[in-house]
Scaffold this motif. Structure first.
Motif, PDB file in Angstrom:
ATOM      1  N   LEU A  95       0.808  -1.221   0.000  1.00 61.10           N
ATOM      2  CA  LEU A  95       0.000   0.000   0.000  1.00 61.10           C
ATOM      3  C   LEU A  95       0.839   1.267   0.000  1.00 61.10           C
ATOM      4  CD1 LEU A  95      -2.744  -0.960   2.593  1.00 61.10           C
ATOM      5  CD2 LEU A  95      -2.809  -1.184   0.106  1.00 61.10           C
ATOM      6  N   GLN A  96       1.985   1.229   0.694  1.00 59.74           N
ATOM      7  CA  GLN A  96       2.807   2.430   0.786  1.00 59.74           C
ATOM      8  C   GLN A  96       4.192   2.074   1.279  1.00 59.74           C
ATOM      9  OE1 GLN A  96       0.306   4.140   4.026  1.00 59.74           O
ATOM     10  NE2 GLN A  96       2.271   4.748   4.900  1.00 59.74           N
ATOM     11  N   LYS A  97       5.142   2.969   1.009  1.00 58.91           N
ATOM     12  CA  LYS A  97       6.478   2.846   1.572  1.00 58.91           C
ATOM     13  C   LYS A  97       6.459   3.458   2.962  1.00 58.91           C
ATOM     14  CE  LYS A  97      10.075   3.885  -0.910  1.00 58.91           C
ATOM     15  NZ  LYS A  97      11.019   4.492  -1.889  1.00 58.91           N
ATOM     16  N   LEU A  98       7.311   2.933   3.836  1.00 57.02           N
ATOM     17  CA  LEU A  98       7.443   3.433   5.203  1.00 57.02           C
ATOM     18  C   LEU A  98       8.915   3.687   5.501  1.00 57.02           C
ATOM     19  CD1 LEU A  98       5.412   0.670   7.096  1.00 57.02           C
ATOM     20  CD2 LEU A  98       4.573   2.933   6.487  1.00 57.02           C
ATOM     21  N   SER A  99       9.155   4.540   6.457  1.00 52.49           N
ATOM     22  CA  SER A  99      10.516   4.653   6.979  1.00 52.49           C
ATOM     23  C   SER A  99      10.726   3.483   7.947  1.00 52.49           C
ATOM     24  CB  SER A  99      10.705   5.982   7.706  1.00 52.49           C
ATOM     25  OG  SER A  99       9.942   5.991   8.903  1.00 52.49           O
ATOM     26  N   GLU A 100      11.971   3.192   8.254  1.00 50.84           N
ATOM     27  CA  GLU A 100      12.243   2.128   9.222  1.00 50.84           C
ATOM     28  C   GLU A 100      11.612   2.463  10.569  1.00 50.84           C
ATOM     29  OE1 GLU A 100      15.945  -0.463  11.064  1.00 50.84           O
ATOM     30  OE2 GLU A 100      16.362   1.120   9.611  1.00 50.84           O
ATOM     31  N   GLU A 101      11.651   3.723  10.942  1.00 54.67           N
ATOM     32  CA  GLU A 101      11.055   4.159  12.216  1.00 54.67           C
ATOM     33  C   GLU A 101       9.542   3.927  12.226  1.00 54.67           C
ATOM     34  OE1 GLU A 101      10.463   8.184  14.890  1.00 54.67           O
ATOM     35  OE2 GLU A 101      12.052   8.130  13.395  1.00 54.67           O
ATOM     36  N   GLU A 102       8.865   4.242  11.120  1.00 60.11           N
ATOM     37  CA  GLU A 102       7.419   4.011  11.039  1.00 60.11           C
ATOM     38  C   GLU A 102       7.096   2.518  11.154  1.00 60.11           C
ATOM     39  OE1 GLU A 102       5.778   7.578   8.188  1.00 60.11           O
ATOM     40  OE2 GLU A 102       7.019   5.999   7.258  1.00 60.11           O
ATOM     41  N   ALA A 103       7.909   1.680  10.520  1.00 66.02           N
ATOM     42  CA  ALA A 103       7.691   0.231  10.604  1.00 66.02           C
ATOM     43  C   ALA A 103       7.875  -0.262  12.041  1.00 66.02           C
ATOM     44  CB  ALA A 103       8.633  -0.503   9.649  1.00 66.02           C
ATOM     45  N   ARG A 104       8.917   0.203  12.694  1.00 61.33           N
ATOM     46  CA  ARG A 104       9.166  -0.205  14.091  1.00 61.33           C
ATOM     47  C   ARG A 104       8.050   0.285  15.020  1.00 61.33           C
ATOM     48  NH1 ARG A 104      14.189  -2.360  14.621  1.00 61.33           N
ATOM     49  NH2 ARG A 104      15.712  -1.775  13.035  1.00 61.33           N
ATOM     50  N   THR A 105       7.582   1.498  14.802  1.00 68.06           N
ATOM     51  CA  THR A 105       6.487   2.045  15.605  1.00 68.06           C
ATOM     52  C   THR A 105       5.221   1.219  15.424  1.00 68.06           C
ATOM     53  OG1 THR A 105       7.397   4.275  15.515  1.00 68.06           O
ATOM     54  CG2 THR A 105       5.051   4.084  16.023  1.00 68.06           C
ATOM     55  N   ALA A 106       4.912   0.847  14.184  1.00 69.94           N
ATOM     56  CA  ALA A 106       3.724   0.021  13.918  1.00 69.94           C
ATOM     57  C   ALA A 106       3.835  -1.317  14.636  1.00 69.94           C
ATOM     58  CB  ALA A 106       3.546  -0.193  12.414  1.00 69.94           C
ATOM     59  N   TRP A 107       5.005  -1.973  14.558  1.00 72.05           N
ATOM     60  CA  TRP A 107       5.164  -3.254  15.246  1.00 72.05           C
ATOM     61  C   TRP A 107       5.062  -3.096  16.760  1.00 72.05           C
ATOM     62  CZ3 TRP A 107       4.068  -7.754  13.760  1.00 72.05           C
ATOM     63  CH2 TRP A 107       4.235  -8.141  12.434  1.00 72.05           C
ATOM     64  N   ALA A 108       5.581  -1.994  17.307  1.00 74.06           N
ATOM     65  CA  ALA A 108       5.472  -1.771  18.751  1.00 74.06           C
ATOM     66  C   ALA A 108       4.008  -1.633  19.160  1.00 74.06           C
ATOM     67  CB  ALA A 108       6.266  -0.518  19.150  1.00 74.06           C
TER      68      ALA A 108
END
Length: 79
Positions: free
Chosen positions: A52-65
């Protein structure tokens, strides 16, 4: 409730990406992101087999948290 899953792109072949998160690999279509350049190593949000979209590594880590918190609360509520 439907959730997108943040994953890292491992390989790309045409409009198909092999993505990985937490030891799980999935194939996903890049068709919806034809207008963006996606490369191996990029983080993306996947839902129902589509990127659906590209994410920054920080956004990916925040989502998993956040997902970890939700799953922990769900487990605690079922005990």
């Amino acid at each position: 409730m439907c959730l997108g899953v943040p994953m890292r792109v491992v390989d790309i072949e045409g409009f198909n990406a092999t993505c990985e998160a937490r030891g799980v690999r999935r194939e996903a279509s890049l068709f919806l992101l034809q207008h963006e350049e996606v490369r191996p190593g990029d983080f993306v949000m996947i839902h129902r087999g589509n990127v659906l979209q590209k994410l920054s590594e920080e956004e990916a880590r925040t989502a998993w948290a956040l997902y970890d918190e939700m799953f922990a609360a769900q487990r605690a509520g079922s005990d």
